[in-house]
Design an enzyme around this catalytic site. Structure first.
Site, PDB file in Angstrom:
ATOM      1  N   LYS A 172      26.746  41.999  35.964  1.00  0.00           N
ATOM      2  CA  LYS A 172      27.353  43.252  34.860  1.00  0.00           C
ATOM      3  C   LYS A 172      28.654  42.700  33.808  1.00  0.00           C
ATOM      4  O   LYS A 172      28.778  41.449  34.456  1.00  0.00           O
ATOM      5  CB  LYS A 172      28.306  44.199  35.815  1.00  0.00           C
ATOM      6  CG  LYS A 172      29.532  43.527  36.518  1.00  0.00           C
ATOM      7  CD  LYS A 172      30.518  44.592  37.108  1.00  0.00           C
ATOM      8  CE  LYS A 172      31.253  45.872  36.235  1.00  0.00           C
ATOM      9  NZ  LYS A 172      32.459  45.169  36.496  1.00  0.00           N
ATOM     10  N   ASP A 201      25.699  44.216  41.320  1.00  0.00           N
ATOM     11  CA  ASP A 201      26.803  44.937  42.002  1.00  0.00           C
ATOM     12  C   ASP A 201      28.077  44.615  43.265  1.00  0.00           C
ATOM     13  O   ASP A 201      26.770  44.875  43.591  1.00  0.00           O
ATOM     14  CB  ASP A 201      26.460  46.767  41.297  1.00  0.00           C
ATOM     15  CG  ASP A 201      27.978  47.433  41.462  1.00  0.00           C
ATOM     16  OD1 ASP A 201      29.259  46.271  41.976  1.00  0.00           O
ATOM     17  OD2 ASP A 201      28.415  48.224  40.670  1.00  0.00           O
ATOM     18  N   HIS A 202      28.568  43.913  42.715  1.00  0.00           N
ATOM     19  CA  HIS A 202      29.257  43.242  43.506  1.00  0.00           C
ATOM     20  C   HIS A 202      29.720  44.100  44.985  1.00  0.00           C
ATOM     21  O   HIS A 202      29.610  43.426  46.226  1.00  0.00           O
ATOM     22  CB  HIS A 202      30.083  41.602  43.474  1.00  0.00           C
ATOM     23  CG  HIS A 202      31.145  42.181  42.715  1.00  0.00           C
ATOM     24  ND1 HIS A 202      32.048  42.409  41.718  1.00  0.00           N
ATOM     25  CD2 HIS A 202      32.647  42.592  43.798  1.00  0.00           C
ATOM     26  CE1 HIS A 202      32.967  42.682  42.221  1.00  0.00           C
ATOM     27  NE2 HIS A 202      33.152  42.970  43.176  1.00  0.00           N
ATOM     28  N   ASP A 259      34.184  49.665  33.511  1.00  0.00           N
ATOM     29  CA  ASP A 259      34.851  48.208  34.537  1.00  0.00           C
ATOM     30  C   ASP A 259      34.728  48.679  35.500  1.00  0.00           C
ATOM     31  O   ASP A 259      33.774  47.422  36.516  1.00  0.00           O
ATOM     32  CB  ASP A 259      35.806  47.982  34.032  1.00  0.00           C
ATOM     33  CG  ASP A 259      36.314  46.490  34.945  1.00  0.00           C
ATOM     34  OD1 ASP A 259      35.630  44.875  34.334  1.00  0.00           O
ATOM     35  OD2 ASP A 259      37.121  46.142  35.009  1.00  0.00           O
ATOM     36  N   HIS A 264      31.275  49.982  40.322  1.00  0.00           N
ATOM     37  CA  HIS A 264      31.193  50.090  41.534  1.00  0.00           C
ATOM     38  C   HIS A 264      31.380  51.460  41.763  1.00  0.00           C
ATOM     39  O   HIS A 264      31.262  51.539  43.237  1.00  0.00           O
ATOM     40  CB  HIS A 264      32.806  49.358  41.724  1.00  0.00           C
ATOM     41  CG  HIS A 264      32.407  48.475  40.954  1.00  0.00           C
ATOM     42  ND1 HIS A 264      31.169  47.172  41.102  1.00  0.00           N
ATOM     43  CD2 HIS A 264      33.418  47.386  40.185  1.00  0.00           C
ATOM     44  CE1 HIS A 264      31.530  45.926  40.471  1.00  0.00           C
ATOM     45  NE2 HIS A 264      32.455  46.056  40.096  1.00  0.00           N
ATOM     46  N   LYS A 360      44.095  49.327  37.087  1.00  0.00           N
ATOM     47  CA  LYS A 360      45.204  47.532  37.553  1.00  0.00           C
ATOM     48  C   LYS A 360      46.487  48.280  37.329  1.00  0.00           C
ATOM     49  O   LYS A 360      46.702  49.311  36.789  1.00  0.00           O
ATOM     50  CB  LYS A 360      44.847  47.081  35.976  1.00  0.00           C
ATOM     51  CG  LYS A 360      42.798  47.159  35.812  1.00  0.00           C
ATOM     52  CD  LYS A 360      43.052  45.361  35.825  1.00  0.00           C
ATOM     53  CE  LYS A 360      41.741  44.562  35.798  1.00  0.00           C
ATOM     54  NZ  LYS A 360      40.781  44.150  37.017  1.00  0.00           N
TER      55      LYS A 360
HETATM   56  C1  BG6 Z   1      34.854  43.435  39.120  1.00  0.00           C
HETATM   57  C2  BG6 Z   1      35.491  43.615  37.205  1.00  0.00           C
HETATM   58  O1  BG6 Z   1      33.807  43.964  38.495  1.00  0.00           O
HETATM   59  O2  BG6 Z   1      35.369  44.313  40.113  1.00  0.00           O
HETATM   60  C3  BG6 Z   1      37.329  43.140  37.661  1.00  0.00           C
HETATM   61  O3  BG6 Z   1      35.504  43.278  36.353  1.00  0.00           O
HETATM   62  C4  BG6 Z   1      37.874  43.754  39.125  1.00  0.00           C
HETATM   63  O4  BG6 Z   1      38.224  43.773  37.069  1.00  0.00           O
HETATM   64  C5  BG6 Z   1      37.141  43.432  40.260  1.00  0.00           C
HETATM   65  O5  BG6 Z   1      39.057  42.704  39.571  1.00  0.00           O
HETATM   66  C6  BG6 Z   1      37.348  44.253  41.523  1.00  0.00           C
HETATM   67  O6  BG6 Z   1      36.788  43.657  42.392  1.00  0.00           O
HETATM   68  P1  BG6 Z   1      37.004  43.493  43.665  1.00  0.00           P
HETATM   69  O7  BG6 Z   1      36.108  42.758  44.607  1.00  0.00           O
HETATM   70  O8  BG6 Z   1      37.956  42.603  43.932  1.00  0.00           O
HETATM   71  O9  BG6 Z   1      37.401  45.255  44.307  1.00  0.00           O
END
Ligand code: BG6
Length: 519
Positions: A172, A201-202, A259, A264, A360
């Site tokens: 992404k 999408d992790h 973002d 997500h 954030k």
């Molecule tokens: C990413 C965003 O995809 O996901 C970041 O670009 C964000 O800005 C992050 O901090 C959050 O991922 P996780 O796994 O830490 O919740």
């Protein structure tokens, strides 16, 4: 609030190996943009954990590709990253053998001749190490290079070799808005078939996110009440305490909506709202998710709120405001917080509001889904005793904690012991992932990398889903871009976001849950 912890019995635990897990065929994984942070922080540690668990084939190679003229120092750097960032013990006997599978190839992303050389190098490695023709390309570069890389892979015939499986994983952000996402999809699908494309999408690799499907569809008792008749509303929060962490230029163009919310959070929402898929196969699951997204009517701008953090205190430390962050415009209009109310207009969910917020520099790090149930039709206890010590009858609440302490909790009312009167107190039944299964080392990428190597697209985004979500958010992005808010920054770092986010809920009689995390 009292808490009852739920755990797994030790004898059950011994029966939880990663059995049934398939091992990919031998192959080469080519990581474009390998000198970036993602490779060192996430991808290589995830690959090492797969290796430790014997889930990588015996013959494989990881080829890092980037512009810098690195050589063997790349493998050394990845080794250091495993220990410093990946939490791997330096004395782990498997590190050396794992690192021996890593090499580097310098490449200018725009130069077609470099791809011909890369192709020859990949063939050479495959032959020397008897790896076979399977290749997985992982695009971990800045997004502006995605299209060019794909085009060059196509032009050099590297996308569709006659034998073997070739696939591409794309990080992404997938596009910047609807038009750019469509264009990128066209460019990608001109070279790779949709079955070869893995849009990552992790969040979908996170254990508790996957567990949401198991929770809903491997248990008989929740599904009957999982609808508008019993559920009052749903809240989804992705709160981070971190700021932009040196990613100013990227974040300036992204903002919270692009973002985190558009991807997500929409994945989380889909897993909460989807109908039971007929199987846990990519097509079934992705089809049901798409139906949810398509049932969301356009979101009125009045139902959206944006914010930007100013200076404040997070975790006891004084932190600067967003506009003072490195390489951020001192008059930036980029949102670091977004909240909205949306609906899912289908028979299951009509009338149930879904509230989403992401920010954030919030008070606490917590990604959580809260399902708030309707009150019982008649509150007899509350009526009989309104002055007892704990007669506060709260609605049943199911919370799915995605991070940092993964788990699921159910709040219900219990009689306060020894109270002569029927005093009711909320208590929690809490399943804690770590306590039950031991600390999981998975960072989401393990699952996804393995699935991509195996060719399983279930946990990856389909082009239709990506475009549907952009179509939903594009009008908000445009409306926000048209006017920089005069009130930015409008929340202090270390708080739960701007006041207008509270008003968004309060005006309709709701309130954000801020007691997030494990009780
Ligand atoms: C990413 C965003 O995809 O996901 C970041 O670009 C964000 O800005 C992050 O901090 C959050 O991922 P996780 O796994 O830490 O919740």
């Amino acid at each position: 609030m009292a808490t009852v912890h739920m755990s797994v019995r030790p004898e059950d635990l011994s029966q939880l190996p990663r059995d049934g897990e398939r091992i990919p065929e031998p192959g080469v994984l080519v990581i474009f943009g390998a000198s970036g942070d993602l490779t060192k922080r996430k991808l290589i540690p995830a690959l090492f954990h797969l290796y430790q668990s014997n889930l990588l084939p015996e013959r494989f190679q990881i080829v890092g590709v980037a512009r810098r003229p690195l050589g063997d120092e790349f493998a050394g750097d990845m080794r250091a990253g495993l220990i410093e960032l990946g939490g791997v013990d330096a004395s782990d006997p498997k590190i050396d053998s794992f690192i021996s599978h890593i090499s580097y190839f310098p490449l200018n992303f725009d130069d077609p001749t470099h791809y011909a050389n890369l192709n020859a190098e990949l063939d050479r490695i495959a032959q020397e190490k008897q790896i076979g023709p399977d290749r997985l390309y992982y695009l971990a570069t800045a997004p502006e290079f995605f299209a060019g890389i794909v085009e060059n892979l196509g032009a050099q015939g590297m996308a569709r070799p006659e034998k073997g499986r070739v696939a591409v994983v794309i990080e992404k952000p997938f596009g910047h808005d609807l038009d750019s996402a469509r264009q990128l999809n066209q460019q990608v699908n001109a070279v790779f078939t949709e079955a070869q494309v893995f849009r990552i999408d992790h969040y979908l690799g996170k254990e508790t996110v996957q567990n949401l499907l198991v929770f809903r569809f491997a248990n008989g008792i929740f599904e009957p009440i999982w609808n508008r008749n019993y559920i009052d509303h749903v809240q989804i929060t992705v709160a981070e305490t971190l700021g932009v962490e040196g990613r100013g230029p990227f974040y300036e163009k992204a903002g919270a909506l692009r973002d985190v919310v558009q991807n997500h959070m929409m994945e989380l929402l889909a897993l909460v709202a989807l109908e039971p898929p007929s199987s846990f196969e990519a097509d079934s699951v992705r089809r049901e998710k798409l139906k949810v997204w398509r049932a969301i009517p356009s979101i009125p701008i009045l139902n959206t709120v944006r914010g930007q953090y100013g200076p404040g205190i997070v975790g006891g430390e004084r932190v600067i405001g967003y506009r003072d962050e490195e390489r951020v415009n001192p008059e930036s209009g980029t949102e670091t917080f977004a909240a909205l109310r949306l609906a899912v207009d289908n028979w299951r969910w009509a009338g149930v509001p879904f509230f989403l917020r992401a920010g954030k520099r919030m008070r606490k790090r917590a990604t959580e889904i809260s399902i708030l149930f309707k009150q019982p039709p008649l509150l007899i206890f509350n009526r009989m005793h309104s002055t007892g010590p704990c007669t506060d009858i709260q609605p049943n609440l199911l919370t799915i904690r995605i991070q940092p302490d993964e788990g699921i909790a159910l709040r219900f009312g219990a009689k306060v012991p020894t109270s002569a009167q029927m005093s009711v107190c909320p208590v929690n039944m809490d399943f804690d992932y770590e306590a039950a299964f031991g600390k999981s080392s998975a960072n989401g990428y393990e699952r996804l990398l393995l699935d991509a190597m195996l060719g399983d697209q279930t946990l990856f985004a389909h082009r239709d889903g990506v475009e549907t979500n952009w179509a939903l958010y594009n009008p908000i992005i445009d409306a926000w871009a048209a006017k920089t808010p005069e009130v930015f920054p409008n929340y202090f770092a270390g708080t739960w976001g701007p006041e207008c986010a509270n008003i968004l809920l309060e005006r309709d009689g709701y309130a954000w849950r801020n007691d997030l995390g494990r009780k």
